[in-house]
Scaffold this active site. Structure first.
Site: not given
Length: 301
Positions: A46, A51, A76, A109
């Site tokens: 994931d 990120y 996401k 997200h």
């Protein structure tokens, strides 16, 4: 858990119930963690555009040599790409970074839109976040039009019941998954029940709580861990799996990544119930709340 079970999404695809989360993993740490996890037997990874580690996650996947069809990869859509005209390009950018032809699951997200920007969190001169008035139902409608060869399934993240009810009134595709914060301090059983009723799979992020989580030091968790000769993390993951959700603990430590695989198929009912009731009337504790870091009340609290 030498072999990680998979459960079916409403698309028919099967998601491994235990995966590796990469939130707050620095790029090089993410690369090493994903490579170690894949060598250990993880097949569910994931990540997310925000990120800032998709490139390294993708490189680790490539370097692992594991056939793509054996893996389940989630990424996401970030808040700055909620305008329908930006959704397809955002997916393409993530695929480019991941060096993949497709993702197995593409999630919105947050049910919260920022103005389009190269900055992840655009702000005005006073430091206020530049929000957009694009409704999440419009964004999801654009996600429904994505090439299914690029996004095998679509879903959402951080949606509560109220927002899911609103989405389901306009959606032509029921979300395949809803990824939310879940742990004994924030069990959200009503949300799990709602999702089950509507055939929406639930994935638990932060299943161990936050970084340096007090959950890992909770006396009740420690007592159960001692009983089974397991770590507190292993007990919390077992509890999550026993609730019928998938779990994606984040770690960059190879030993912990390996240890997290060694979970129990089920706790004794009394111990499972004890974790369900760990709050004992106290208020729930949400560790990832945008009200605290964006000043945006996503959860209607």
């Amino acid at each position: 858990m030498s072999h990680i079970p998979r459960v079916a999404l409403n698309t028919g695809a099967k998601i491994p119930v235990l995966g590796l989360g990469t939130w707050q993993s620095a790029p090089n740490d993410a690369y090493n963690a994903v490579l170690a996890a894949l060598k250990d037997g993880y097949r569910h990874i994931d990540t997310a555009f925000v990120y800032r580690n998709e490139k390294e996650v993708g490189k680790a996947i490539k370097d692992s040599g594991i056939p793509r069809e054996d893996l389940f990869v989630t990424t996401k859509l970030w808040n700055t790409a909620h305008d329908p005209e930006n959704v397809a390009a955002a997916l393409d950018k993530s695929l480019e970074l991941l060096q993949l032809d497709y993702v197995d699951l593409y999630l919105m997200h947050w049910p919260c839109a920022f103005q389009f920007s190269e900055e992840l969190v655009p702000k005005d001169e006073n430091g206020n976040i530049l929000l957009s008035n694009v409704d999440f139902t419009e964004t999801y409608a654009a996600m429904e039009k994505l090439d299914p060869k690029k996004a095998r399934a679509i879903g959402v993240s951080n949606f509560n019941i109220t927002k899911l009810e609103k989405l389901l009134k306009t959606a032509t595709k029921v979300p395949a998954a809803n990824q939310v914060e879940l742990h004994p301090y924030l069990p959200q059983q009503d949300l799990i029940d709602f999702c089950k009723k509507h055939n929406i799979h639930v994935t638990a992020y932060s299943p161990l709580g936050s970084t340096d989580s007090p959950l890992l030091k909770d006396p009740k968790v420690l007592a159960i861990a001692e009983k089974y000769n397991k770590s507190p993390a292993q007990i919390l993951l077992s509890w999550g799996l026993q609730r019928g959700v998938s779990v994606i603990p984040k770690s960059v430590t190879p030993a912990r990544i390996t240890q997290n695989l060694d979970v129990l198929p089920a706790l004794e009912q009394a111990d499972f119930d004890a974790l369900n009731k760990i709050l004992d009337g106290a208020e729930t504790k949400r560790f990832a709340d945008p009200a605290n870091f964006w000043g945006v009340d996503v959860f209607g609290q």
